[in-house]
Scaffold this active site. Structure first.
Site, PDB file in Angstrom:
ATOM      1  N   ASP A 138      -0.897   1.524  -4.069  1.00 35.58           N
ATOM      2  CA  ASP A 138      -1.755   0.569  -4.788  1.00 35.58           C
ATOM      3  C   ASP A 138      -3.083   1.173  -5.232  1.00 35.58           C
ATOM      4  O   ASP A 138      -3.967   0.458  -5.705  1.00 35.58           O
ATOM      5  CB  ASP A 138      -2.007  -0.673  -3.927  1.00 35.58           C
ATOM      6  CG  ASP A 138      -2.707  -0.337  -2.626  1.00 35.58           C
ATOM      7  OD1 ASP A 138      -2.500   0.782  -2.115  1.00 35.58           O
ATOM      8  OD2 ASP A 138      -3.465  -1.190  -2.117  1.00 35.58           O
ATOM      9  N   SER A 198       0.808  -1.214   0.000  1.00 32.35           N
ATOM     10  CA  SER A 198       0.000   0.000   0.000  1.00 32.35           C
ATOM     11  C   SER A 198       0.843   1.267   0.000  1.00 32.35           C
ATOM     12  O   SER A 198       1.608   1.504  -0.914  1.00 32.35           O
ATOM     13  CB  SER A 198      -0.943  -0.051   1.200  1.00 32.35           C
ATOM     14  OG  SER A 198      -1.846   1.016   1.154  1.00 32.35           O
ATOM     15  N   HIS A 199       0.730   2.049   1.061  1.00 33.84           N
ATOM     16  CA  HIS A 199       1.380   3.363   1.138  1.00 33.84           C
ATOM     17  C   HIS A 199       2.774   3.279   1.754  1.00 33.84           C
ATOM     18  O   HIS A 199       3.410   4.300   1.948  1.00 33.84           O
ATOM     19  CB  HIS A 199       0.503   4.275   1.987  1.00 33.84           C
ATOM     20  CG  HIS A 199       0.151   3.622   3.294  1.00 33.84           C
ATOM     21  ND1 HIS A 199      -0.767   2.594   3.355  1.00 33.84           N
ATOM     22  CD2 HIS A 199       0.612   3.800   4.533  1.00 33.84           C
ATOM     23  CE1 HIS A 199      -0.853   2.173   4.602  1.00 33.84           C
ATOM     24  NE2 HIS A 199      -0.038   2.884   5.337  1.00 33.84           N
ATOM     25  N   ASP A 202      -5.653   2.668  -3.642  1.00 33.89           N
ATOM     26  CA  ASP A 202      -6.932   2.644  -2.929  1.00 33.89           C
ATOM     27  C   ASP A 202      -7.149   3.866  -2.044  1.00 33.89           C
ATOM     28  O   ASP A 202      -8.263   4.126  -1.613  1.00 33.89           O
ATOM     29  CB  ASP A 202      -7.128   1.334  -2.139  1.00 33.89           C
ATOM     30  CG  ASP A 202      -6.016   1.056  -1.163  1.00 33.89           C
ATOM     31  OD1 ASP A 202      -5.070   1.870  -1.080  1.00 33.89           O
ATOM     32  OD2 ASP A 202      -6.077   0.020  -0.472  1.00 33.89           O
ATOM     33  N   ARG A 203      -6.082   4.631  -1.777  1.00 32.39           N
ATOM     34  CA  ARG A 203      -6.259   5.833  -0.943  1.00 32.39           C
ATOM     35  C   ARG A 203      -6.395   7.081  -1.803  1.00 32.39           C
ATOM     36  O   ARG A 203      -5.957   7.101  -2.954  1.00 32.39           O
ATOM     37  CB  ARG A 203      -5.050   6.030  -0.029  1.00 32.39           C
ATOM     38  CG  ARG A 203      -4.922   4.938   0.989  1.00 32.39           C
ATOM     39  CD  ARG A 203      -3.820   5.263   1.979  1.00 32.39           C
ATOM     40  NE  ARG A 203      -3.859   4.269   3.038  1.00 32.39           N
ATOM     41  CZ  ARG A 203      -3.330   4.417   4.244  1.00 32.39           C
ATOM     42  NH1 ARG A 203      -2.707   5.547   4.543  1.00 32.39           N
ATOM     43  NH2 ARG A 203      -3.418   3.464   5.144  1.00 32.39           N
ATOM     44  N   LYS A 258     -11.465   0.129  -0.910  1.00 33.92           N
ATOM     45  CA  LYS A 258     -11.533   1.574  -1.081  1.00 33.92           C
ATOM     46  C   LYS A 258     -10.948   1.913  -2.446  1.00 33.92           C
ATOM     47  O   LYS A 258     -10.204   1.126  -3.010  1.00 33.92           O
ATOM     48  CB  LYS A 258     -10.807   2.288   0.051  1.00 33.92           C
ATOM     49  CG  LYS A 258      -9.375   1.873   0.273  1.00 33.92           C
ATOM     50  CD  LYS A 258      -8.886   2.441   1.595  1.00 33.92           C
ATOM     51  CE  LYS A 258      -7.479   1.985   1.887  1.00 33.92           C
ATOM     52  NZ  LYS A 258      -7.348   1.379   3.220  1.00 33.92           N
ATOM     53  N   ASP A 262      -2.295   6.499  -3.335  1.00 29.36           N
ATOM     54  CA  ASP A 262      -1.146   5.824  -2.717  1.00 29.36           C
ATOM     55  C   ASP A 262      -0.570   4.741  -3.629  1.00 29.36           C
ATOM     56  O   ASP A 262      -0.965   4.608  -4.793  1.00 29.36           O
ATOM     57  CB  ASP A 262      -1.545   5.240  -1.363  1.00 29.36           C
ATOM     58  CG  ASP A 262      -2.471   4.053  -1.521  1.00 29.36           C
ATOM     59  OD1 ASP A 262      -3.224   4.020  -2.511  1.00 29.36           O
ATOM     60  OD2 ASP A 262      -2.430   3.144  -0.657  1.00 29.36           O
TER      61      ASP A 262
HETATM   62  C1  G1P Z   1      -3.809   1.599   8.268  1.00 31.21           C
HETATM   63  C2  G1P Z   1      -4.979   2.538   8.417  1.00 31.21           C
HETATM   64  C3  G1P Z   1      -6.271   1.796   8.172  1.00 31.21           C
HETATM   65  C4  G1P Z   1      -6.236   1.148   6.792  1.00 31.21           C
HETATM   66  C5  G1P Z   1      -4.986   0.293   6.657  1.00 31.21           C
HETATM   67  C6  G1P Z   1      -4.825  -0.253   5.245  1.00 31.21           C
HETATM   68  O1  G1P Z   1      -3.900   0.546   9.206  1.00 31.21           O
HETATM   69  O2  G1P Z   1      -4.988   3.134   9.695  1.00 31.21           O
HETATM   70  O3  G1P Z   1      -7.355   2.665   8.291  1.00 31.21           O
HETATM   71  O4  G1P Z   1      -7.362   0.358   6.576  1.00 31.21           O
HETATM   72  O5  G1P Z   1      -3.821   1.066   6.964  1.00 31.21           O
HETATM   73  O6  G1P Z   1      -4.732   0.764   4.293  1.00 31.21           O
HETATM   74  P1  G1P Z   1      -3.110   0.547  10.608  1.00 31.21           P
HETATM   75  O7  G1P Z   1      -1.646   0.746  10.289  1.00 31.21           O
HETATM   76  O8  G1P Z   1      -3.617   1.729  11.381  1.00 31.21           O
HETATM   77  O9  G1P Z   1      -3.438  -0.764  11.235  1.00 31.21           O
HETATM   78 ZN    ZN Z   2      -3.308   1.347  -0.273  1.00 26.91          ZN
END
Ligand code: G1P
Ligand code: ZN
Length: 546
Positions: free
Chosen positions: A282, A113-114, A284-285, A379, A280
């Site tokens: 991938d 992801s990010h 989804d954000r 998302k 981000d």
């Molecule tokens: C974080 C975000 C959460 C999101 C997840 C995946 O998780 O806070 O809302 O769903 O990334 O993108 P966390 O690191 O807080 O467990």
């Molecule tokens: Zn992501």
């Protein structure tokens, strides 16, 4: 091509977190590490023989190698067909869409992801089930249990397919169909949003927009949709080429990491574009910006809830809405005004799946820059950007005007999140444990300007299947219409990350233009007093404020 059965021994650290298994690239490169997890996943997949799966990733370092391994293992495990994004690329929402559209058994997403990429960065693997959404905890826990007892995995001895060439290929007894990663997704967007109106936004050249793809997966999607189909100028998408290390950046669309975008949007009006957005790693954000204006993800969700009926794909309006626990209560006010249900779920997209499938909600979101609807079970960053553009085009108002009007109607929920990263996991756990132990003693106590009204640990009972998820965050409500939520991240790969989520409601229009962290300073101070963050961690300030 022979099928090899390779002897292996379990790794103890393969429990999926908030969103799949996420580790350092180097951990994934440990011999047998990826293979063990993938075999465990296949072992847990019902009716695997002949099944079709979607496969793709965000293009980060190790993406192509992992795809090669997964393809050879899929063929050796009796999978019938793989739908693979060309170049090994697929955004997370695109995977969700492909699973649904082609009715596949599920999909494998390679992404962290990010989180940063590159050889020293992070990698991840996640399984989505046949509704297109992240596998529920029962499945991920079964996979984890399997990783603890695994003794062998199956893999084709050799063989590869040309990842960059669309078309049908054969690998052992399996078909690999390599598809354009963007086409199906772009077609879906056309059914949900008013593309002719969006095109008219860009017609005159007066409306200026910047979209930051952060050298991650959404570049090709954004270029196709914004520039090719909607006619936005050719330089609208910046950092549009996916790179294995995201160009050295941190592909997290927030005010800290999308620096160039933020600089462009925060400058004197004549030079400042009308609209800014980012996604981000991938895809989804999303982050939404107006000229000199930041829309918090919680506000974005609330605004979309209040305006959903204006979008072609949602003419019947809001059916119900869900937000994760730490997301501000701004959307609750909209749901109450519209007379629809608002569900409070634990952090993570997987908790929205049942509510969406059951038709109880058609919109959901998280404070962590995630927004989505019943069009998918993930998302969807670019979708959220297009929704906002659609609102701007239809309401003929700027981003800031739309949000300020929303605050006038509903009041403003000032919101901030403070992250303390790479903490000693023992220290972080102690901090949370200490607060948990004291929860019962807090109601009625005063900290600075704030008196605790209630304090508990959040547990969620899924209203659809009755499953219970415990220990989902500590929640303190104050009499002053304020709230503090405390939890540890489930996605980090280095030490522990402590997240403090702070919010306070303000009905007075005269105070709506305050800076969130200024406005919330007394609450931030009270939280420090309650948690003793500095005394326990030695940190005097958070690492990231969003
Ligand atoms: C974080 C975000 C959460 C999101 C997840 C995946 O998780 O806070 O809302 O769903 O990334 O993108 P966390 O690191 O807080 O467990
Ligand atoms: Zn992501």
């Amino acid at each position: 091509m022979d099928i090899l059965t390779v002897a292996t021994t379990p790794f103890t650290d393969q429990r999926p977190g908030t969103s799949g298994l996420r580790k350092k690239v180097r951990r994934f490169q440990t011999p047998h590490y990826l293979e063990n997890f993938v075999q465990a996943l296949f072992d847990c997949l019902p009716q695997r023989e002949g099944a079709t799966l979607v496969l793709g990733g965000d293009g980060r370092h190790y993406n192509r190698e992992a795809i090669g391994v997964i393809l050879r293992m899929a063929a050796a495990n009796g999978i019938g067909r793989i739908l693979l994004g060309a170049g090994g690329l697929l955004s997370t929402p695109a995977v969700s869409n492909l699973i649904r559209r082609h009715r596949t058994r599920g999909g494998i997403i390679l992404s962290a992801s990010h989180n940063p990429g590159g050889p020293d960065g992070d990698f991840g693997i996640k399984f989505n089930i046949d509704n297109g959404g992240p596998a529920p905890e029962a499945f991920t826990e079964a996979v984890y249990a399997r990783t603890r007892e695994i003794t062998e995995y199956r893999i084709l001895e050799s063989g590869e397919v040309p990842l960059d060439h669309p078309g049908e290929h054969t690998l052992g007894g399996m078909t690999v169909t390599i598809i354009d990663p963007v086409a199906d997704y772009a077609a879906l967007m056309e059914t949900l949003l008013d593309f002719p109106r969006l095109r008219s936004l860009f017609d005159t050249g007066a409306f200026r927009m910047v979209y930051d793809a952060m050298h991650a997966v959404t570049g090709p999607y954004a270029i196709e949709i914004l520039e090719h189909r909607l006619g936005a100028p050719a330089d609208t998408v910046i950092h549009g080429t996916p790179l294995p290390d995201f160009g050295g950046g941190h592909p997290d669309p927030n005010l800290v990491h999308a620096r160039e975008l933020v600089q462009r949007l925060f400058q004197p009006a004549p030079r400042c574009p009308d609209f800014g957005a980012a996604s981000d790693g991938d895809g989804d954000r999303n982050m939404i910006l107006g000229c000199n204006f930041f829309v918090t993800p919680s506000d974005s969700l609330a605004v979309l809830a209040a305006n959903l009926h204006r979008l072609p794909g949602y003419r019947t309006g809001l059916k119900g809405v869900a937000r994760s626990l730490p997301t501000s209560r701004a959307v609750d006010r909209v749901a109450a005004a519209l007379g629809v249900e608002c569900y409070e779920t634990p952090t993570g997209w997987k908790f929205f799946g049942n509510l969406l499938d059951a038709g109880r909600i058609n919109l959901c979101g998280e404070e962590s820059f995630g927004t989505g609807s019943d069009h998918l079970r993930e998302k969807d960053g670019l979708w959220a950007v297009l929704c906002w553009l659609n609102l701007v085009a239809e309401r003929q108002q700027s981003v800031a005007e739309i949000v300020r009007e929303h605050w006038r109607n509903f009041g403003r929920d000032f919101y901030t999140r403070h992250d303390y990263e790479a903490l000693d996991p023992d220290v972080a756990r102690q901090l949370v444990d200490r607060l948990r132990d004291r929860l019962g003693t807090l109601p009625g106590r005063r900290f600075g300007d704030f008196t605790v009204a209630s304090a508990d640990e959040f547990a969620y009972t899924d209203p659809v299947d009755g499953s219970v998820s415990e220990h989902q965050g500590l929640r303190l409500l104050f009499h002053q219409e304020a709230r503090l939520v405390v939890r540890l991240s489930g996605t980090g790969t280095e030490g522990a990350t402590l997240r403090l989520y702070l919010e306070q409601y303000e009905p007075d229009i005269a105070r709506h233009d305050a800076d969130a962290n200024d406005y919330l300073a007394p609450l931030i101070h009270a939280a420090g007093e309650i948690l003793q963050v500095e005394a326990l961690t030695g940190r005097s300030a958070p690492d990231v404020i969003t």
